[in-house]
Design an enzyme around this catalytic site. Structure first.
Site, PDB file in Angstrom:
ATOM      1  CE  LYS A  34      13.205  -5.862   5.156  1.00 54.45           C
ATOM      2  NZ  LYS A  34      14.137  -5.771   4.019  1.00 54.45           N
ATOM      3  CG  ASP A  56      15.665  -9.016   4.277  1.00 51.35           C
ATOM      4  OD1 ASP A  56      15.985  -7.901   3.833  1.00 51.35           O
ATOM      5  OD2 ASP A  56      16.069  -9.439   5.376  1.00 51.35           O
TER       6      ASP A  56
END
Length: 301
Positions: free
Chosen positions: A61, A101
């Protein structure tokens, strides 16, 4: 550098867990709330999400505390180029494949990929979420929101029930929420709410497809706030989560961000009659809320 020529500083992150079975895989988030702790939390969760796909991928991430809201296209482009100038050393089609995202949509992916290509001098599958014209996948923008709803269909089918007529509370107004709302309407459900960081919209009789498309225009084209939403039937409620809306509901779809359903929110949702919670966001339900849902017989998926 902003459009006035002032140098701005932001901190960026990329957390990688294990690439034992394949390249790291996970999104990039541009939001002022981003810290190393948040990225570690989301990356750890990504390990399990990737495992469930059965594809050979490791968890990762990334993100930054840069806020694209209110920035010009040129300011966003310059930031993406600066971010990728460092990030490109740590990613690659067989090393680490980031995605979008919160705050990172097709525009940002385009700027990021353009800089990657400039630095590496290769056209390769190093980022997902690209436009169809240069290597993207068909219905990629719709996939998460549609998939969330299709999962709910299977849950309801297992209970000899259907989604038609179900009253749904949708949080968020980004990619996932937009297409979850669209698919719900196409399948005959009633979408009562959508939200952003400023508050939520409540449509007592349910959104129409045209109204959902207005939200898409506000968020994807104007890049504005839901405060700009125009409707003769609905209202914007500032400063509150949509779980506070005063109405009965059957299904809740948290599609905004992590930990957006806390214990107090879970109590409210159960009292409204919610029997199914479909998580479109990354871990949107905190531990106490999960326990309350389980105790109350609410299905969480």
């Amino acid at each position: 550098m902003d459009d006035e020529g002032t140098i701005r500083m932001n901190r960026g992150y990329r957390v990688q867990f294990s690439s034992a079975i394949g390249p790291y895989r996970g999104g990039l988030r541009f939001h002022p709330s981003v810290t190393l702790s948040v990225i570690k939390f989301l990356g750890f969760e990504q390990c399990f999400k990737n495992a469930l796909t059965t594809l050979p991928m490791g968890g990762g991430k990334g993100g930054t505390d840069f806020n694209p809201k209110g920035k010009s296209d040129n300011e966003v482009m310059r930031f993406c180029q600066s971010f990728m100038t460092e990030l490109h050393k740590h990613i690659g089609s067989t090393t680490d494949v980031p995605a979008g995202d919160i705050g990172v949509g097709g525009r940002e992916i385009g700027y990021l990929y353009g800089q990657y290509k400039r630095l590496e001098n290769e056209f390769t599958g190093v980022l997902t979420g690209k436009a169809m014209e240069w290597g993207g996948s068909n219905i990629r923008p719709e996939a998460t929101g549609y998939g969330c709803v299709y999962f709910g269909l299977e849950v309801l089918k297992d209970q000899s029930d259907s989604i038609e007529g179900k009253r749904c509370l949708v949080s968020g107004s980004g990619n996932v929420a937009q297409y979850a709302a669209e698919k719900l309407l196409q399948l005959g459900a009633v979408v009562l709410t959508m939200s952003d960081s400023n508050g939520y919209i409540y449509e007592p009789e349910g959104f129409t497809l045209e109204q959902v498309h207005q939200v898409m225009h506000i968020k994807n084209v104007v890049r504005g706030s839901l405060k700009d939403y125009k409707s003769s039937t609905g209202k914007f409620v500032a400063g509150q989560r949509c779980w506070n809306v005063d109405t009965k509901a059957d299904i809740a779809l948290p599609c905004a961000t992590q930990n957006e359903i806390e214990y107090e929110d879970a109590v409210k949702l159960v009292s409204k009659g919610v029997k199914l919670v479909l998580e479109g966001a990354n871990m949107p339900t905190d531990a106490e809320a999960i326990r309350h849902f389980n105790k109350s017989g609410v299905i969480l998926g």
